[in-house]
Design an enzyme around this catalytic site. Structure first.
Site, PDB file in Angstrom:
ATOM      1  N   CYS A  41       0.810  -1.223   0.000  1.00  0.00           N
ATOM      2  CA  CYS A  41       0.000   0.000   0.000  1.00  0.00           C
ATOM      3  C   CYS A  41       0.843   1.272   0.000  1.00  0.00           C
ATOM      4  CB  CYS A  41      -0.924   0.010   1.213  1.00  0.00           C
ATOM      5  SG  CYS A  41      -1.697  -1.578   1.572  1.00  0.00           S
ATOM      6  N   ASP A  73      -3.132  -3.133   7.670  1.00  0.00           N
ATOM      7  CA  ASP A  73      -4.338  -3.832   8.102  1.00  0.00           C
ATOM      8  C   ASP A  73      -4.370  -5.260   7.555  1.00  0.00           C
ATOM      9  OD1 ASP A  73      -4.851  -1.135   8.765  1.00  0.00           O
ATOM     10  OD2 ASP A  73      -6.999  -1.511   8.705  1.00  0.00           O
ATOM     11  N   CYS A 114      -2.051   2.996   3.122  1.00  0.00           N
ATOM     12  CA  CYS A 114      -2.942   2.081   3.829  1.00  0.00           C
ATOM     13  C   CYS A 114      -3.906   2.839   4.734  1.00  0.00           C
ATOM     14  CB  CYS A 114      -2.139   1.063   4.632  1.00  0.00           C
ATOM     15  SG  CYS A 114      -3.132  -0.303   5.288  1.00  0.00           S
ATOM     16  N   LYS A 116      -5.241   3.667   7.767  1.00  0.00           N
ATOM     17  CA  LYS A 116      -5.229   4.666   8.839  1.00  0.00           C
ATOM     18  C   LYS A 116      -4.334   5.852   8.526  1.00  0.00           C
ATOM     19  CE  LYS A 116      -7.904   1.727  10.538  1.00  0.00           C
ATOM     20  NZ  LYS A 116      -7.696   0.739   9.458  1.00  0.00           N
ATOM     21  N   GLU A 436     -10.390  -4.996  13.376  1.00  0.00           N
ATOM     22  CA  GLU A 436     -11.299  -5.401  12.310  1.00  0.00           C
ATOM     23  C   GLU A 436     -11.474  -6.913  12.349  1.00  0.00           C
ATOM     24  OE1 GLU A 436     -10.234  -1.871   9.117  1.00  0.00           O
ATOM     25  OE2 GLU A 436      -9.583  -3.921   8.710  1.00  0.00           O
ATOM     26  N   SER A 462     -13.391  -4.609   8.291  1.00  0.00           N
ATOM     27  CA  SER A 462     -12.674  -4.169   7.106  1.00  0.00           C
ATOM     28  C   SER A 462     -13.676  -3.705   6.058  1.00  0.00           C
ATOM     29  CB  SER A 462     -11.854  -5.332   6.543  1.00  0.00           C
ATOM     30  OG  SER A 462     -11.448  -5.067   5.219  1.00  0.00           O
TER      31      SER A 462
END
Length: 569
Positions: A41, A73, A114, A116, A436, A462
């Site tokens: 990411c 994640d 990604c 956050k 998640e 998610s």
């Protein structure tokens, strides 16, 4: 920071990194990078940072790059490491704020990837309120498996399918090897693409820049343009707090609803509103979603991925559809210097595209975000309803006090059709970190149970989750919320149209159970996890960390907490 005789030591230090007299006389622009080697990411953000810096130099500024953290994640999902994910949002925001304030940058470009890192960078932009923008690194290309496009969602679901004997271990290994073909964030309308889409609509990212895929040739052009654009923002003195208004945030919520985006959009936009000083409640998401048509046929529940949306016309095309439907607020200013309405009118639609529906023929009349309340969720909870889920459900509770126990039960085929799986003590404070549950939800789908069970949690999901999954239940179990009072076999009723989540127990029985309930010991006694658990507030208010008024972070008194929010704003 640099002007005057007394600042000679500061200038001397900066000469040590190669800055010239001319460099020191130009605006200093921070380039906040979330580059890391731990995931695709953010892996390519060093390359994009160089193009951003080139754009800044071309426009007469001096770029100063610095880095912050990122937690994957997808890699941490289903492990204790996933507790770090939401916490990292606060660390990203805190660290960018500290570097920017500490060095008095004149402007700021924040690069995200990604999940956050996206809201974290925007939170920092709002705190510092210097001219700036956020640029998203872009989506990964889809993988190819047995003649079809696949994403990381397919791998998670394949784990359940393999456990159920519906896929062989060899096929799972083959899928694993091709699902992520290069750099970029997860390819469906999962959390990263949801938030990148929302922030184009909010106006803090240049319209048409975030949705360029990560490895597309035009991504470098978008990064260079972002560098030039921040210098224009500096010249105009246009800061994030002037851009991110109530109407701008509502536009972002509409974009989440219109694309069937991640329920994490609720957490993150609540946090953004708090940083912007904008009054926003969890119920606003339901009200806005009710009047927003679902227009984009996107994975995890639909047919297309983010690269398909880009080719069809991108975020700008969805904005135009919402504008034509009279939903989008056209007046808010964006970082481009044009209003969002002006940006939307510039949309170019690819002939014959099937990704974005006309506003007159939506996939469904209302968006995907639904907020429910009831005796199990006095402060509210969130579900994503895209027309593929049952809207009424009643079943016996199956109680699990952590995600691992629930996942083990799923893999051992111990979940029955009709069950209501309850995963608790996974909220912001109880987790801590509000994990998640994609490992569990994807395994259920992979086993063919996705449409035959419901799942409740004070954790979150998610963006790749699908099915009747209800998260963000507040107050959370660790704070005495009713979800912590449930027992195996209690009958739970879900009524989406009525926005109700209810356990069929009399109030007197719940009160009796509450008297015997005891808060569990904190899972962490020291370090960042313990500090976060001490400071974090309710999911119904964005799971943001303090400072709070006295008693605010307990999550018990929803009404007084909402009054405190209005006073603070």
């Amino acid at each position: 920071m640099l002007d005057g005789m007394d600042r000679a030591p500061a200038r001397a230090m900066l000469r040590g990194i190669g800055l010239t007299e001319e460099d020191l006389q130009q605006p200093l622009i921070g380039v906040a990078n979330t580059w890391t080697e731990v995931m695709p990411c953010n892996y390519h953000l060093r390359r994009l940072a160089e193009r951003v810096k080139a754009g800044i130099r071309a426009a007469g500024g001096t770029p100063i790059e610095f880095n912050t953290i990122a937690v994957s994640d997808g890699i941490t999902m289903g492990t204790e490491g996933m507790k770090a994910s939401l916490i990292s949002r606060e660390v990203v925001a805190d660290s960018i704020e500290l570097v920017t304030r500490g060095h008095a940058f004149d402007g700021l470009v924040a690069l995200s990837g990604c999940d956050k890192t996206i809201p974290g960078t925007v939170m920092a932009l709002l705190r510092c309120d210097v001219p700036g923008l956020m640029l998203y690194g872009g989506s990964i290309a889809p993988g190819k498996f047995q003649g079809r496009d696949v994403t990381i969602q397919d791998v998670f679901e394949a784990v359940g399918a393999c456990a159920a004997g519906r896929m062989s271990p060899a096929e799972l290994h083959e899928l694993e090897a091709v699902a992520c073909p290069g750099p970029g964030a997860c390819g469906g309308q999962f959390t990263a693409n949801t938030m990148a889409t929302a922030f184009e609509a909010v106006g803090i990212s240049p319209m048409g820049a975030n949705d360029v895929p990560a490895m597309h040739a035009k991504k470098d052009e978008a990064a260079f343009a972002a560098g030039r654009l921040v210098m224009d923002l500096v010249a105009r003195g246009l800061t994030p707090r002037r851009i991110i208004t109530r109407q701008a945030i509502e536009n972002g919520i509409m974009m989440v609803a219109a694309t069937g985006g991640s329920t994490n959009g609720v957490l993150h936009l609540l946090a953004i509103a708090r940083e912007a000083g904008v009054a926003l409640s969890i119920d606003d998401f339901d009200a806005i979603s009710r009047r927003t048509p679902l227009l984009a046929d996107m994975k995890p529940w639909g047919h297309y991925v983010a690269t398909d949306l880009y080719e069809a016309g991108g975020v700008r095309l969805i904005a135009r559809r919402l504008l034509e439907a009279g939903r989008l607020h056209p007046q808010p200013m964006t970082v481009s210097g044009r209003t969002i309405g002006e940006e939307a009118r510039l949309a170019k639609e690819r002939r014959g595209q099937r990704v974005v529906r006309p506003a007159t023929d939506p996939l469904q009349a209302s968006g995907g975000l639904v907020v429910l309340r009831g005796n199990l969720a006095p402060e509210g909870c969130v579900a994503k309803i895209t027309g593929h889920e049952p809207t009424e459900y009643r079943g016996p509770a199956r109680i699990f006090n952590c995600e691992e126990d629930a996942f083990d039960a799923v893999q051992r085929r111990r979940i029955a059709r009709g069950d209501v799986i309850v995963i608790r003590y996974e909220g912001p404070k109880g987790g801590p970190g509000m994990r998640e549950m994609l490992g569990v939800t994807a395994a259920l789908v992979g086993q063919g149970l996705g449409g035959d069970v419901a799942l409740l949690t004070d954790g979150r999901f998610s963006g790749a989750t699908r099915g009747l999954m209800i998260g963000h239940i507040a107050p959370e179990a660790a704070c005495g919320g009713p979800i912590g009072l449930l027992r195996d076999g209690d009958l739970v009723r879900i009524h989406v149209a009525a926005r109700r989540l209810h356990v069929e127990l009399p109030a007197a029985e719940l009160a009796r159970r509450r008297r015997s309930w005891r808060a569990p010991a904190p899972r962490y006694a020291s370090g960042v996890m313990a500090k976060y658990a001490l400071l974090v507030g309710s999911a119904s208010e964005g799971a943001v960390t303090g400072p709070w008024p006295r008693g605010r972070a307990s999550g018990r008194a929803g009404r007084s907490r909402r009054r405190a929010t209005r006073r603070r704003i």
